[in-house]
Structure formats: structure tokens, C-alpha cells
Design an enzyme around this catalytic site. Structure first.
Site, PDB file in Angstrom:
ATOM      1  N   HIS A  11      -5.296 -11.827  -0.469  1.00 37.14           N
ATOM      2  CA  HIS A  11      -6.635 -11.453  -0.938  1.00 37.14           C
ATOM      3  C   HIS A  11      -7.217 -12.488  -1.907  1.00 37.14           C
ATOM      4  CE1 HIS A  11      -7.303  -7.598   0.960  1.00 37.14           C
ATOM      5  NE2 HIS A  11      -6.107  -7.181   0.593  1.00 37.14           N
ATOM      6  N   LYS A  61       0.821  -1.218   0.000  1.00 40.95           N
ATOM      7  CA  LYS A  61       0.000   0.000   0.000  1.00 40.95           C
ATOM      8  C   LYS A  61       0.852   1.264   0.000  1.00 40.95           C
ATOM      9  CE  LYS A  61      -4.203  -1.991   1.950  1.00 40.95           C
ATOM     10  NZ  LYS A  61      -5.160  -2.033   3.083  1.00 40.95           N
TER      11      LYS A  61
END
Length: 352
Positions: free
Chosen positions: A255, A204
Site C-alpha cells: 500500500h 486482515k
């Protein structure tokens, strides 16, 4: 130095024994290769002097056995002048030298001294290489730890910018560690799982802050942009963590979903690495029980219901079961979460 003389002629063995004992060596004798192996199994030798042609097990076969089973034992072949070609082949197979029959006492003593010196140099070089490899490996691991610690500090700094995600990675690491223990996974696996959980959102760093901290719903383009963070994270860590595939698997695949609807690779079922399946459950639970600008946190009991309801599709069923074993009373989880945050420290990363 312990020397084993192997020859089917007692006279040759006696002559070599006297030469070797005069040089200060301890000597044992064997009439053939088979008996030599029996003696070596009871007590290894520093040097073996072996005839080539012997009954039961000849010298070339004995050389192969000694080289494979006692690599630190040097071997000198004893051969007739007419069999020099075989002796040279033995040198190619690992013999230190050869001694031709008939031999003079001075020649035999000189060949033995030469073989002992050659063996010493080989062992010293081997030890040096081993020590150098260990030091290089330790240095590489230290560099990797410092690198990862620095990256981890950046990840915590990134989380600290948003009160809603502060402590997220530490909590996910705490949950993953407990789940790994509940599954009975090896300590080394759980250690790498914990490190991967600490770093799972490192990608991120490469996501625009306007997207990362957006209070409202993301647009399709913004969602596609934030879905890049697992690949970015792997790219950041991979150069120095190639030897830690479990860490990289968590970062890239946390994910993914068993039904194949996850990202970035749309892996299905068991094709998702186990560590990533565990991290996905821990990550989602913490996300559900943490308030965000666009929704309030779920109670732990309600979050556990969500995990249970979607076990086998969105979440790995085995990992959900492990979470329930690790935390049988969901109402106690907020306390555990605070404890995890207090215990999390930059620089605690270790997988050795």
C-alpha cells in the site's frame, strides 16, 4: 590414494616414494612448491608431503595455496629437527602433521597412516555437517511451507466470507506473475512475488470483521485500524519467512505509493521494494474491477486508464508499463481472472 611428495632433495623424495608405494599409494614427485602447484592443477592429490625450505615456493606458502584451493587435500610437513617451531605454525595453518628429518622408515609410515586417518575423519565430519545442515534447512523450509499454507488457507477462508473479495488474492498473484514475466525478472524473484501476492492481505485476519466487511464509508478510526493490516501480516509471517524478504516486502509495503502518501511507512519512489510496487498495481487493478457494497466495478479499460493517469504518483510507472505489456487487451482480463481463480490451489506455494 594419490600422494604428492615435494622436496628439493631427490634422495628424500626417493625414500618417501618407496615407503608410500609399499603402503599401496600412487606417488608423484615435485622438486619445489611451484612445480607442485602445476601438478596439482592438472590432477589433485589426496595427500601432500612437503618440505618447508625449498627454492621458488617454500612449504609454508605451498600449504596456504593447497588449503585454499584444494581444501580436501591433506598436507604433512617435512622439516629438520631444528625447525620444529615452523612446523608447529604449519599445524596451526592447517597441516595434518609434520615429519622430522632425519626420519626412520617405520616413523614415516606411521605418520602417513595417522595423517590419512585424520584426513578421513575430517572429511567424514565435514560431510556429516553438510548433510545435517541440508537436512535442517530442508526441514525448516518444509515447516515454513506448512505454516504458510495454513495461513494461506485462513486468508482464503477470510476472503470467502465476502462474495465481493472472494478470489482476490489469487487474481492479484496471477497479475503479479504475468507482470514479473513482462519485466524479465528472474524466476526465483517472480516465485516469491507470487507467494507475496497470495499472502498480501493476510494481516486482515487481525482486522475486526465489522470494519472489514462494513458496507459504507469507514470512519477515520476505522480507516486507521484497517491500515494496520500490512504490519500485522508481516508480523504473522516474519518468524518463519526471514529468508524470503521479497514475500515479506509485498506483505508490508503493497500500500506504499511513489509520492510518499502510502502506508505504513510512507516510502517514496525507489525506496519502495520493487515487488511491492508491482503488487500495488495488481492489487489496485483487481480492487477497481471488483464490485463492492459501496460502489460498482469499473470496466477493465477504465481501470487501466486510472493506472495510466496516476502512474508516477500513486502507482510505480515501470510497474504500470509492465501491466500494459502483460495485458495489452484489457477486455480479456475477466477471462484471465477466472482462469487464475480456477488454477489457484491452497498448498501451491513454492519458492525453491
Amino acid at each position: 590414494m594419490d600422494v604428492l611428495v615435494v622436496d628439493d632433495e631427490p634422495t628424500i623424495r626417493g625414500i618417501l616414494r618407496r615407503i608410500l608405494e609399499a603402503l599401496g599409494h600412487r606417488v608423484r614427485e615435485a622438486p619445489n612448491g611451484l612445480e607442485a602447484l602445476r601438478l596439482l592443477e592438472r590432477q589433485s592429490a589426496d595427500l601432500v608431503l612437503s618440505d618447508i625450505h625449498m627454492p621458488e615456493l617454500d612449504g609454508t606458502a605451498l600449504l596456504r595455496e593447497v588449503s585454499g584451493r584444494w581444501p580436501e587435500t591433506g598436507v604433512v610437513m617435512i622439516t629438520a629437527v631444528t625447525d620444529i617451531e615452523t612446523a608447529v605454525r604449519c599445524l596451526n595453518d592447517g597441516a595434518l602433521d609434520y615429519l622430522g628429518k632425519p626420519f626412520r622408515v617405520e616413523e614415516a609410515a606411521a605418520r602417513v597412516r595417522q595423517a590419512i586417518e585424520k584426513r578421513r575423519l575430517i572429511l567424514e565430519n565435514r560431510d556429516y555437517q553438510r548433510d545435517l545442515e541440508n537436512r535442517v534447512r530442508e526441514q525448516a523450509e518444509r515447516i515454513a511451507e506448512l505454516y504458510v499454507t495454513g495461513v494461506q488457507a485462513l486468508a482464503h477462508a477470510l476472503e470467502a466470507k465476502d462474495s465481493y473479495t472472494r478470489g482476490h488474492s489469487a487474481r492479484v498473484a496471477y497479475y503479479c506473475t504475468a507482470m514479473g514475466g513482462a519485466m524479465g525478472l528472474p524466476h526465483s524473484f517472480v516465485q516469491e512475488l507470487r507467494v507475496g501476492a497470495e499472502l498480501h492481505d493476510i494481516g486482515k485476519i487481525g482486522v475486526r470483521e465489522a470494519v472489514l466487511f462494513k458496507p459504507g464509508k469507514l470512519s477515520p478510526d476505522e480507516y486507521a485500524h484497517i491500515k494496520e493490516h500490512p504490519v500485522i501480516g508481516e508480523r504473522i509471517l516474519e518468524p518463519l519467512l526471514r529468508g524470503h524478504p521479497i514475500v515479506l516486502a509485498v506483505v508490508r509495503s503493497h500500500h506504499e505509493r511513489p509520492d510518499g502518501l502510502g502506508f505504513p511507512d510512507a516510502l517514496v519512489g525507489s525506496r519502495i521494494p520493487l515487488a511491492a510496487r508491482i503488487a500495488a498495481v495488481a492489487d489496485t487493478f483487481d480492487a477497481m474491477t471488483t464490485s463492492r457494497p459501496y460502489r460498482i466495478a469499473l470496466r477493465p479499460e477504465r481501470a487501466v486508464e486510472e493506472l495510466t493517469n496516476f502512474a508516477g504518483s500513486q502507482f510505480d510507472a515501470e510497474s504500470v508499463a509492465a501491466f500494459l505489456r502483460a495485458f495489452p487487451e484489457p477486455s480479456s482480463l475477466p477471462v484471465s481472472t477466472r482462469l487464475a481463480m480456477e488454477q489457484a490451489r491452497v498448498g501451491e506455494i513454492a519458492w525453491r
